[in-house]
Design a protein around this motif. Structure first.
Motif, mmCIF file in Angstrom:
data_model
loop_
_atom_site.group_PDB
_atom_site.id
_atom_site.type_symbol
_atom_site.label_atom_id
_atom_site.label_comp_id
_atom_site.label_asym_id
_atom_site.label_seq_id
_atom_site.Cartn_x
_atom_site.Cartn_y
_atom_site.Cartn_z
ATOM 1 N N GLU A 88 -0.569 -1.227 4.364
ATOM 2 C CA GLU A 88 -1.235 -0.176 3.583
ATOM 3 C C GLU A 88 -2.363 0.482 4.374
ATOM 4 O OE1 GLU A 88 -2.463 -2.186 0.055
ATOM 5 O OE2 GLU A 88 -0.490 -2.013 -0.914
ATOM 6 N N LYS A 93 0.508 -7.096 3.625
ATOM 7 C CA LYS A 93 0.433 -5.944 2.713
ATOM 8 C C LYS A 93 -0.799 -5.087 3.029
ATOM 9 C CE LYS A 93 0.584 -4.927 -2.258
ATOM 10 N NZ LYS A 93 -0.628 -4.132 -2.408
ATOM 11 N N LYS A 94 -1.919 -5.751 3.279
ATOM 12 C CA LYS A 94 -3.153 -5.027 3.587
ATOM 13 C C LYS A 94 -3.020 -4.251 4.891
ATOM 14 C CE LYS A 94 -8.132 -5.897 4.131
ATOM 15 N NZ LYS A 94 -9.200 -6.946 4.120
#
Length: 643
Positions: A178, A174-175
């Motif tokens: 993003e 996710k990091k």
């Protein structure tokens, strides 16, 4: 005029079609008739060809001829198998499946042939397909559960149940997404593709070698509303998850590891094993080898039978910085026998998230085990071990050198090693780890020796009462154990044994081993010669002779009963002389119910909670090998009564 000229053309074309139909029907009829005649005369190959021709010309007859076609195919396939015409066998199945692509019986039968020939993954795929075509097909269901672990290996269940690992990977993905990584490649089709999609990645691509896992992933994606096909989109910059790793190592003493990877017993059941030279397992690590086989195996050290002793403190073997590979050396603390170098790692998913696979961690990962094969590996407190770390053929290799703390002792040890090496035969042989563990099992072989001696004395007594001549007929013993076995040599050695009671006459026992591998045969010949037996030990008796005793390898080293054991026993009884014996004579199977969270977690994804919010468990649990409805599991073991 136009109408008159076109009418005859239509008639001629129609008559030509009729003639062609009549000729085809005649050919189909003759082919079916010929197929039946060939079946009657047991000419299955010709019958199969006739059926292929007839059903390709008249597909409408497939339902009518289905049973006869199957029978012909299976009989012809068995004949091809017995003749060793393997390619022809599979060509026939491919032709059959072109005619009957959704015939679950043919699909399952092809899987059985593949399984018998060692193509386990391909066989498992056919069993799975047959079960999909007909979920209540008992033969396919039995075959499928037998090989389910080749389709979806057990570690998948543990990994999907490892909530800590999954959550940290999800956070790292996710990091990264993003942070601008909008195009994602997952090497291996796992939860990563769904985590990337959920995080908002524009394009996701997966690379998967297993057809079964690919099909399973498609089902999971569809069930979770992500069925759109991902496409690759190479980018100029990107991020790898995990970003790096620190590899840790140790040096341990472990009897369980030792017995699986090097010969520990000098003799078993009265046989001196030194004549065969060095024996080692295929799991070995050499720095300069061109061999691409895996140099390590895996174990969960915390559950290792008999435990283990740490000979050093854990050390950092490698930081995944390929521009600066450090070579460590570390000091021995307690004295002991160096049996293996365990290795584990810490994954750096990103700057924040880390995962450890160490022996004390509650994780789905096992530890890598680099076994030591050399018998000269006793270490003392203060000795040092120099470790050479390299990465070759995609494998991490760890090779070590023992540096003794006492130089004089080191020199004496080296001289002793040179003297010993002069007496050791230059030949060396490789056995599978399970075969090595069995050869090291002195209790098993000594028990066999006592029981076989009792059986041979009984057979000799029977011969003495039935034969008037002074010279008794030989006692023929056949060992049909799978893998490497010295039982035939032990039986023969009893016949040559000049023990005090002399109940068995020298040379009375003629033993034969059915081992097929050339290096196994060479090992048996060396052992026979080294134990004073230069006879025709490995030669079959005359064809008209029956066997006095047949040794069946009933139980695998892992505890499972051998596949098709009852069929082998039935065949063995047909080959015995009057009064002959199958050895062992019987097996008693015991069982009990146990409660074990560990066994359940290794068998299926547990609970009703979604994995990272995705519906995965029902799909992967199709490949479970036991019921996971409750906490009770039936476990079993066997007692073998030799004689």
């Amino acid at each position: 005029f136009l109408e008159c000229t076109t009418r005859p053309k239509r008639t001629r074309r129609h008559r030509r079609v009729q003639r062609e139909d009549a000729a085809r029907n005649e050919l189909v009829s003759r082919s079916l008739e010929s197929a039946q005649q060939c079946l009657f005369s047991q000419d299955y190959g010709t019958a199969f060809v006739h059926y292929l021709l007839a059903l390709n010309l008249a597909p409408a007859l497939k339902d009518f001829a289905n049973e006869s076609f199957r029978f012909t195919l299976f009989k012809w396939a068995d004949e091809l198998d017995s003749l060793g015409r393997i390619q022809d066998l599979f060509d026939c199945y491919e032709q059959a499946l072109e005619l009957f692509p959704v015939d679950e019986v043919i699909v399952n039968s092809m899987g059985e042939h593949l399984f018998r020939m060692g193509f386990r993954n391909e066989a498992a795929g056919h069993f799975y397909k047959a079960l999909k075509l007909r979920p209540d097909f008992p033969e396919a269901k039995e075959n499928f559960y037998r090989v389910a672990n080749w389709l979806v290996e057990r570690w998948h269940f543990l990994m999907l149940s490892d909530h800590g690992r999954n959550h940290k990977y999800q956070l790292a993905i996710k990091k990264a997404v993003e942070g601008g990584c909008s195009s994602v490649l997952d090497i291996g089709t796992g939860t990563g593709i769904m985590c990337a999609k959920m995080a908002g990645a524009a394009e996701v691509y997966a690379c998967e070698l297993s057809k079964t896992m690919y099909e399973l992933a498609c089902e999971v994606l569809s069930a979770n509303g992500m069925a759109d096909k991902p496409l690759p989109n190479p980018s100029q910059t990107g991020r790898v998850i995990p970003a790096g790793a620190t590899v840790f190592g140790d040096a341990v003493q472990s009897r369980e590891i030792r017995r699986h990877h090097r010969l520990c017993a000098s003799s078993v059941g009265g046989l001196d094993l030194s004549a065969v030279g060095q024996i080692y397992s295929p799991v070995r690590c050499l720095a300069d080898t061109e061999d691409s086989t895996e140099p390590y195996t895996t174990e969960r050290l915390s559950r290792l039978h008999g435990g283990y002793i740490q000979l050093t403190q854990p050390f950092t073997a490698l930081d995944i910085d390929f521009n600066n590979v450090q070579v460590p050396n570390y000091r021995i603390e307690p004295s002991g026998v160096l049996d293996a170098r365990p290795v584990w790692f810490q994954l750096h998913l990103d700057q924040v998230n880390h995962l450890s696979t160490g022996p004390q961690e509650d994780t789905c990962w096992e530890q890598a085990i680099y076994p030591i094969h050399s018998p000269f590996n006793t270490v003392k407190c203060g000795d040092e071990i120099l470790v050479e770390v390299s990465c070759k053929d995609s494998y991490l290799r760890l090779c070590c050198t023992i540096l003794t703390a006492n130089p004089e002792a080191e020199l004496c040890s080296a001289l002793a090693g040179l003297q010993t090496n002069q007496e050791i035969p230059s030949c060396a042989f490789m056995l599978e780890s399970s075969e090595m563990a069995l050869l090291n099992n002195t209790v098993y072989h000594n028990s066999f020796q006592k029981a076989m001696s009792k059986l041979l004395v009984s057979l000799k007594s029977t011969r003495r009462s039935q034969q008037s001549d002074t010279e008794l007929d030989p006692i023929y013993v056949l060992d049909v154990s799978e893998g490497f076995s010295v039982l035939s040599l032990m039986a023969a050695q009893l016949g040559f044994d000049s023990s005090e009671d002399k109940q068995i006459s020298p040379g009375l026992v003629q033993a034969y081993s059915s081992v097929e591998k050339e290096h196994h045969q060479t090992m048996l010949r060396l052992l026979a010669k080294g134990n004073g037996d230069d006879s025709v030990l490995l030669q079959r008796p005359a064809t008209e002779k029956l066997w006095s005793a047949i040794i069946l390898d009933c139980i695998e080293t892992c505890g499972l009963i051998r596949q098709k054991l009852m069929e082998k026993a039935t065949l063995a009884r047909c080959l015995l002389e009057d009064g002959g014996h199958i050895f062992p004579e019987r097996i008693v199977i015991h069982g009990m119910l146990v409660e074990s969270d560990t066994l359940l977690r290794e068998s299926a994804v547990q609970g009703t909670e979604l994995t990272l919010g995705f519906n995965i468990a029902p799909f992967v649990n199709q490949f479970t090998v036991c019921s996971s409805a409750g906490l009770s599991i039936l476990t079993g073991w066997g007692g073998v009564h030799l004689y």
